[in-house]
Design an enzyme around this catalytic site. Structure first.
Site, PDB file in Angstrom:
ATOM      1  N   LYS A   1       0.831  -1.209   0.000  1.00 14.59           N
ATOM      2  CA  LYS A   1       0.000   0.000   0.000  1.00 14.59           C
ATOM      3  C   LYS A   1       0.863   1.255   0.000  1.00 14.59           C
ATOM      4  O   LYS A   1       0.500   2.255  -0.624  1.00 14.59           O
ATOM      5  CB  LYS A   1      -0.959  -0.012   1.186  1.00 14.59           C
TER       6      LYS A   1
ATOM      7  N   LYS B   1     -11.578  -4.457  -6.692  1.00 18.28           N
ATOM      8  CA  LYS B   1     -12.222  -3.145  -6.865  1.00 18.28           C
ATOM      9  C   LYS B   1     -11.338  -2.159  -7.611  1.00 18.28           C
ATOM     10  O   LYS B   1     -11.790  -1.454  -8.496  1.00 18.28           O
ATOM     11  CB  LYS B   1     -12.517  -2.543  -5.491  1.00 18.28           C
TER      12      LYS B   1
ATOM     13  N   LYS C   1      -7.116 -12.041 -10.221  1.00 18.68           N
ATOM     14  CA  LYS C   1      -7.972 -11.584  -9.115  1.00 18.68           C
ATOM     15  C   LYS C   1      -8.912 -10.462  -9.538  1.00 18.68           C
ATOM     16  O   LYS C   1      -8.475  -9.426 -10.042  1.00 18.68           O
ATOM     17  CB  LYS C   1      -7.124 -11.109  -7.931  1.00 18.68           C
TER      18      LYS C   1
HETATM   19  P1  ADP Z   1     -10.882  -5.768  -3.227  1.00 14.50           P
HETATM   20  O1  ADP Z   1      -9.675  -6.629  -3.424  1.00 14.50           O
HETATM   21  O2  ADP Z   1     -11.818  -5.839  -4.371  1.00 14.50           O
HETATM   22  O3  ADP Z   1     -10.559  -4.364  -2.782  1.00 14.50           O
HETATM   23  P2  ADP Z   1     -11.368  -6.276  -0.452  1.00 14.50           P
HETATM   24  O4  ADP Z   1      -9.883  -6.259  -0.234  1.00 14.50           O
HETATM   25  O5  ADP Z   1     -12.187  -5.171   0.105  1.00 14.50           O
HETATM   26  O6  ADP Z   1     -11.671  -6.422  -2.005  1.00 14.50           O
HETATM   27  O7  ADP Z   1     -11.913  -7.671   0.074  1.00 14.50           O
HETATM   28  C1  ADP Z   1     -13.082  -7.882   0.813  1.00 14.50           C
HETATM   29  C2  ADP Z   1     -13.226  -9.384   0.984  1.00 14.50           C
HETATM   30  O8  ADP Z   1     -13.479 -10.027  -0.285  1.00 14.50           O
HETATM   31  C3  ADP Z   1     -11.968 -10.062   1.539  1.00 14.50           C
HETATM   32  O9  ADP Z   1     -12.355 -11.090   2.446  1.00 14.50           O
HETATM   33  C4  ADP Z   1     -11.301 -10.662   0.311  1.00 14.50           C
HETATM   34  O10 ADP Z   1     -10.526 -11.788   0.623  1.00 14.50           O
HETATM   35  C5  ADP Z   1     -12.507 -11.027  -0.554  1.00 14.50           C
HETATM   36  N1  ADP Z   1     -12.163 -10.957  -1.984  1.00 14.50           N
HETATM   37  C6  ADP Z   1     -11.835  -9.842  -2.672  1.00 14.50           C
HETATM   38  N2  ADP Z   1     -11.578 -10.120  -3.970  1.00 14.50           N
HETATM   39  C7  ADP Z   1     -11.721 -11.459  -4.114  1.00 14.50           C
HETATM   40  C8  ADP Z   1     -11.575 -12.362  -5.211  1.00 14.50           C
HETATM   41  N3  ADP Z   1     -11.258 -11.949  -6.430  1.00 14.50           N
HETATM   42  N4  ADP Z   1     -11.792 -13.677  -4.981  1.00 14.50           N
HETATM   43  C9  ADP Z   1     -12.139 -14.123  -3.747  1.00 14.50           C
HETATM   44  N5  ADP Z   1     -12.281 -13.331  -2.679  1.00 14.50           N
HETATM   45  C10 ADP Z   1     -12.074 -12.014  -2.836  1.00 14.50           C
END
Ligand code: ADP
Ligand code: TRP
Length: 332
Positions: free
Chosen positions: A117, A200, A197
């Site tokens: 980050k 967001k 992956k």
């Molecule tokens: P992002 O990566 O989209 O910002 P977050 O970090 O806010 O998402 O993740 C929120 C939850 O969703 C976490 O528990 C994360 O492990 C899960 N998650 C996010 N993206 C994925 C993905 N592509 N596949 C499976 N789980 C995911």
């Protein structure tokens, strides 16, 4: 003898709209755990944590209720689970401060998520970002969680939490159980751009709010096996992101058929994408309908968060009192 319930806890940051990866990788799991005998679940929106990377107050105020709506639409039942906003439990900030005293800064500097980050936002390497894992440890240790369902990216944070709990217990006497990350069902939903992956900030998502048309528009232009240029070229499903998506949303028989038909060029990518769009829409439809129903009562979300916050607070307050007492702090 009555067995005590295992405490399950997890949080999601309010950084934007929820996508299919969040649902399949996190929320669906949360709902399954809530509906399993023997678990007491705490789920929250990590709004303090959101501010470490997304400081816009207006965005936060829109995104937070959106995430709560998604929790509810996915099937989180506020009667069964404690659902709250992290900042409605200000005791967590105190707990973060206190357990920070047993957290060596070396642990935080080594943390891979901090390094990543800091690289992503070099102009805003703030203190909150640095102490992110300590606050997350407070989230987990506050209600004395046993199990923490998280994606693999969060494992280092659960490790730091165990380290902190251990340190605290050996210095001050036992207060905390050591939490365990629940990874059995950890999956990684791939993105639409060919990366592994959906995320967001990657702009490669299918959002839970996408209409059937929007899903189709996104899939229509999504990357598949790049070597399959013509309809008559045999495909390589094992290299195709959309095939991997099929594996998450389509029935086993369909997945098997697609595998064979893609390899033999019996179906083209468009046919395969149409089936995928149908199956994704079938998952999103009921979620969206429930979301509309719930959103009708504007006060409902606030009430749910208020009640959940109060409940979480009662429990977390007790832990903080215990920690203060062990550390020699007296409320004069
Ligand atoms: P992002 O990566 O989209 O910002 P977050 O970090 O806010 O998402 O993740 C929120 C939850 O969703 C976490 O528990 C994360 O492990 C899960 N998650 C996010 N993206 C994925 C993905 N592509 N596949 C499976 N789980 C995911
Ligand atoms: N760091 C988590 C994420 O980005 C969110 C989070 C905050 C969390 N506190 C938590 C997850 C406690 C599990 C337990 O996804």
């Amino acid at each position: 003898m009555l067995q005590e319930k295992q405490v399950v806890l997890s949080g999601i940051r309010a950084t934007g709209k929820m996508h299919l990866g969040n649902y399949l990788g996190a929320m669906k799991n949360f709902v399954d755990l809530q509906n399993t005998e023997g678990y007491q679940c705490f789920y929250f929106v990590a709004d303090y944590h959101t501010l470490t990377t997304n400081p816009d107050p207006d965005e936060l105020k829109t995104n937070l209720p959106g995430i709560v709506l998604d929790y509810l639409a996915a099937g989180i039942d506020p009667e069964k689970s404690t659902l709250y906003a992290q900042s409605s439990v200000p005791e967590l900030a105190e707990l973060c401060l206190l357990i920070g005293m047993v957290t060596p800064i070396g642990e935080l500097m080594r943390c891979p998520t901090f390094k990543e980050k800091a690289r992503k936002q070099p102009d805003n390497v703030n203190h909150g970002l640095f102490t992110y894992p300590v606050l997350m440890a407070a989230d987990i240790l506050g209600p004395k969680a046993d199990l923490v369902p998280v994606g693999e990216d969060q494992l280092p944070h659960v490790e730091i939490t165990r380290f902190i709990a251990n340190r605290f217990n050996s210095r001050y006497g036992k207060v905390f159980e050591l939490p365990v990350a629940l990874m059995e069902k950890a999956i990684r939903v791939p993105g639409l751009d060919g990366t592994d992956k959906m995320g967001k900030s990657e702009g490669n998502t299918i959002d839970l709010s996408d209409s059937a048309d929007a899903v189709w528009e996104k899939l229509r232009v999504a990357v598949t096996d790049e070597q399959r240029e013509r309809r008559s070229d045999p495909g390589r499903p094992y290299l195709c992101n959309l095939y991997a998506l099929h594996e998450f949303v389509s029935l086993t028989d369909i997945v098997k058929a697609i595998d064979e038909e893609c390899r033999s060029a019996t179906i083209g990518c468009i046919d395969c994408k149409k089936k995928l769009a149908e199956n994704i829409t079938a998952i999103l439809d009921p979620l969206q309908q429930r979301r509309v129903e719930i959103a009708k009562g504007p006060d409902y979300i606030r009430q749910v968060l208020h009640d959940g916050g109060q409940r979480a607070r009662e429990i977390i307050k007790e832990t903080v009192a215990e920690v203060r007492q062990k550390m020699g702090l007296i409320m004069y």
